[in-house]
Design a protein around this motif. Sequence first.
Motif, PDB file in Angstrom:
ATOM      1  N   ASN A 184       0.789  -1.243   0.000  1.00  0.00           N
ATOM      2  CA  ASN A 184       0.000   0.000   0.000  1.00  0.00           C
ATOM      3  C   ASN A 184       0.817   1.286   0.000  1.00  0.00           C
ATOM      4  OD1 ASN A 184      -2.391  -1.491  -0.010  1.00  0.00           O
ATOM      5  ND2 ASN A 184      -2.449  -1.600   2.223  1.00  0.00           N
ATOM      6  N   TYR A 185       2.068   1.208  -0.481  1.00  0.00           N
ATOM      7  CA  TYR A 185       2.848   2.423  -0.657  1.00  0.00           C
ATOM      8  C   TYR A 185       2.805   2.843  -2.128  1.00  0.00           C
ATOM      9  CZ  TYR A 185       4.845   1.236   3.889  1.00  0.00           C
ATOM     10  OH  TYR A 185       5.004   0.918   5.219  1.00  0.00           O
ATOM     11  N   THR A 186       2.854   4.150  -2.354  1.00  0.00           N
ATOM     12  CA  THR A 186       3.086   4.677  -3.696  1.00  0.00           C
ATOM     13  C   THR A 186       4.591   4.889  -3.826  1.00  0.00           C
ATOM     14  OG1 THR A 186       0.958   5.814  -3.698  1.00  0.00           O
ATOM     15  CG2 THR A 186       2.596   6.579  -5.284  1.00  0.00           C
ATOM     16  N   VAL A 187       5.170   4.467  -4.960  1.00  0.00           N
ATOM     17  CA  VAL A 187       6.632   4.478  -5.084  1.00  0.00           C
ATOM     18  C   VAL A 187       7.072   5.117  -6.397  1.00  0.00           C
ATOM     19  CG1 VAL A 187       8.739   3.104  -4.960  1.00  0.00           C
ATOM     20  CG2 VAL A 187       6.664   2.284  -3.813  1.00  0.00           C
ATOM     21  N   ASP A 188       8.008   6.055  -6.295  1.00  0.00           N
ATOM     22  CA  ASP A 188       8.756   6.534  -7.455  1.00  0.00           C
ATOM     23  C   ASP A 188      10.132   5.895  -7.392  1.00  0.00           C
ATOM     24  OD1 ASP A 188       6.718   8.151  -8.366  1.00  0.00           O
ATOM     25  OD2 ASP A 188       7.517   9.992  -7.479  1.00  0.00           O
ATOM     26  N   ALA A 189      10.587   5.303  -8.503  1.00  0.00           N
ATOM     27  CA  ALA A 189      11.889   4.638  -8.524  1.00  0.00           C
ATOM     28  C   ALA A 189      12.831   5.334  -9.499  1.00  0.00           C
ATOM     29  CB  ALA A 189      11.733   3.169  -8.915  1.00  0.00           C
ATOM     30  N   VAL A 190      14.065   5.541  -9.066  1.00  0.00           N
ATOM     31  CA  VAL A 190      15.117   6.085  -9.922  1.00  0.00           C
ATOM     32  C   VAL A 190      16.355   5.211  -9.747  1.00  0.00           C
ATOM     33  CG1 VAL A 190      14.231   8.449  -9.884  1.00  0.00           C
ATOM     34  CG2 VAL A 190      15.856   7.720  -8.134  1.00  0.00           C
ATOM     35  N   TYR A 191      17.329   5.383 -10.677  1.00  0.00           N
ATOM     36  CA  TYR A 191      18.452   4.447 -10.718  1.00  0.00           C
ATOM     37  C   TYR A 191      19.812   5.115 -10.580  1.00  0.00           C
ATOM     38  CZ  TYR A 191      14.542   1.786 -12.549  1.00  0.00           C
ATOM     39  OH  TYR A 191      13.309   1.197 -12.698  1.00  0.00           O
ATOM     40  N   ASN A 192      19.835   6.373 -10.185  1.00  0.00           N
ATOM     41  CA  ASN A 192      21.111   7.038  -9.935  1.00  0.00           C
ATOM     42  C   ASN A 192      20.898   8.181  -8.944  1.00  0.00           C
ATOM     43  OD1 ASN A 192      20.784   9.729 -11.459  1.00  0.00           O
ATOM     44  ND2 ASN A 192      20.253   8.221 -13.033  1.00  0.00           N
ATOM     45  N   GLY A 193      22.003   8.628  -8.369  1.00  0.00           N
ATOM     46  CA  GLY A 193      21.910   9.637  -7.327  1.00  0.00           C
ATOM     47  C   GLY A 193      21.462  10.996  -7.809  1.00  0.00           C
ATOM     48  N   THR A 194      21.829  11.350  -9.031  1.00  0.00           N
ATOM     49  CA  THR A 194      21.427  12.658  -9.564  1.00  0.00           C
ATOM     50  C   THR A 194      19.918  12.756  -9.681  1.00  0.00           C
ATOM     51  OG1 THR A 194      23.503  12.745 -10.818  1.00  0.00           O
ATOM     52  CG2 THR A 194      21.765  14.289 -11.457  1.00  0.00           C
ATOM     53  N   ASP A 195      19.295  11.708 -10.235  1.00  0.00           N
ATOM     54  CA  ASP A 195      17.833  11.690 -10.325  1.00  0.00           C
ATOM     55  C   ASP A 195      17.192  11.640  -8.945  1.00  0.00           C
ATOM     56  OD1 ASP A 195      17.887  11.820 -13.060  1.00  0.00           O
ATOM     57  OD2 ASP A 195      17.561   9.674 -13.379  1.00  0.00           O
ATOM     58  N   ALA A 196      17.823  10.917  -8.030  1.00  0.00           N
ATOM     59  CA  ALA A 196      17.279  10.829  -6.672  1.00  0.00           C
ATOM     60  C   ALA A 196      17.196  12.215  -6.043  1.00  0.00           C
ATOM     61  CB  ALA A 196      18.141   9.906  -5.816  1.00  0.00           C
ATOM     62  N   LEU A 197      18.242  12.998  -6.209  1.00  0.00           N
ATOM     63  CA  LEU A 197      18.246  14.352  -5.648  1.00  0.00           C
ATOM     64  C   LEU A 197      17.178  15.216  -6.315  1.00  0.00           C
ATOM     65  CD1 LEU A 197      19.488  16.446  -3.784  1.00  0.00           C
ATOM     66  CD2 LEU A 197      21.160  16.967  -5.587  1.00  0.00           C
ATOM     67  N   ASP A 198      17.085  15.131  -7.633  1.00  0.00           N
ATOM     68  CA  ASP A 198      16.098  15.932  -8.356  1.00  0.00           C
ATOM     69  C   ASP A 198      14.672  15.585  -7.921  1.00  0.00           C
ATOM     70  OD1 ASP A 198      18.092  17.207  -9.733  1.00  0.00           O
ATOM     71  OD2 ASP A 198      17.905  15.983 -11.549  1.00  0.00           O
ATOM     72  N   TYR A 199      14.384  14.300  -7.828  1.00  0.00           N
ATOM     73  CA  TYR A 199      13.047  13.856  -7.426  1.00  0.00           C
ATOM     74  C   TYR A 199      12.750  14.279  -5.989  1.00  0.00           C
ATOM     75  CZ  TYR A 199      11.586  10.926 -11.380  1.00  0.00           C
ATOM     76  OH  TYR A 199      11.160  10.481 -12.601  1.00  0.00           O
ATOM     77  N   ALA A 200      13.721  14.098  -5.097  1.00  0.00           N
ATOM     78  CA  ALA A 200      13.503  14.421  -3.691  1.00  0.00           C
ATOM     79  C   ALA A 200      13.276  15.911  -3.480  1.00  0.00           C
ATOM     80  CB  ALA A 200      14.691  13.945  -2.864  1.00  0.00           C
ATOM     81  N   LEU A 201      13.942  16.730  -4.287  1.00  0.00           N
ATOM     82  CA  LEU A 201      13.761  18.180  -4.181  1.00  0.00           C
ATOM     83  C   LEU A 201      12.425  18.630  -4.739  1.00  0.00           C
ATOM     84  CD1 LEU A 201      17.326  19.448  -5.194  1.00  0.00           C
ATOM     85  CD2 LEU A 201      16.312  19.495  -2.916  1.00  0.00           C
ATOM     86  N   ALA A 202      11.969  17.940  -5.789  1.00  0.00           N
ATOM     87  CA  ALA A 202      10.740  18.364  -6.463  1.00  0.00           C
ATOM     88  C   ALA A 202       9.481  17.714  -5.902  1.00  0.00           C
ATOM     89  CB  ALA A 202      10.844  18.068  -7.963  1.00  0.00           C
TER      90      ALA A 202
END
Length: 224
Positions: free
Chosen positions: A24-42
Amino acid sequence: MKLLLADDEKELTNALVAILKHSNYTVDAVYNGTDALDYALAGDYDGIILDVMMPGMDGMEVLKALRAKGISTPALFLTAKTEVDDRIKGLDLGADDYISKPFDMGELLARVRAMLRRKEEFAPSDLTCGNLTLDRNGCELKTPDHEAVRLAGREFQMMEMLMTSPGRIISVDTFMDRIWSDGEADVNVVWVYISNLRKKLASLDATCEIKASRGLGYSINEVK
């Protein structure tokens, strides 16, 4: 609850996404640290799961950048590293927990639940509106005179959002971002789920209703 998962092992990531969604979690998945930072900020996430060793930026660099910007979203590190110094470094950077690969999926889910509980330390396990109760642990809706009705994953997430703040209007865009962020559905799905939830409230003789505010969104309100 919406999670960001970042790990460059795609097969493992896909398996984790499936398990987390089943829980029951909604999940966004990324595969590198740069995308992780961008997603987490946005994005607006309840928790972040970061692999330490990733291309672009490693997980510790990502978390350091997030904490420097004042983002306090709980974070859990996944890592093949087991040295104590590495664990200490991660925790000092602001991580909430640390789990070493390979790990048991049940343990990971338990650690995710614990991480999210720390974020909402004083959040009740039951949410109420009128005579209606949402059991967050059992994913069930109930009223005093009726048998509980179990909610499917996205139904539960939608009801949890509504009942966390009765009377607060939640926009369709917010529902889409928090529950259907994978882009697999159009906005009409929100109306379909709202319709199904209304039927369940009626079957329970609930003394609250889901109201539509034209052009704004939906809220749950006690019927006076």
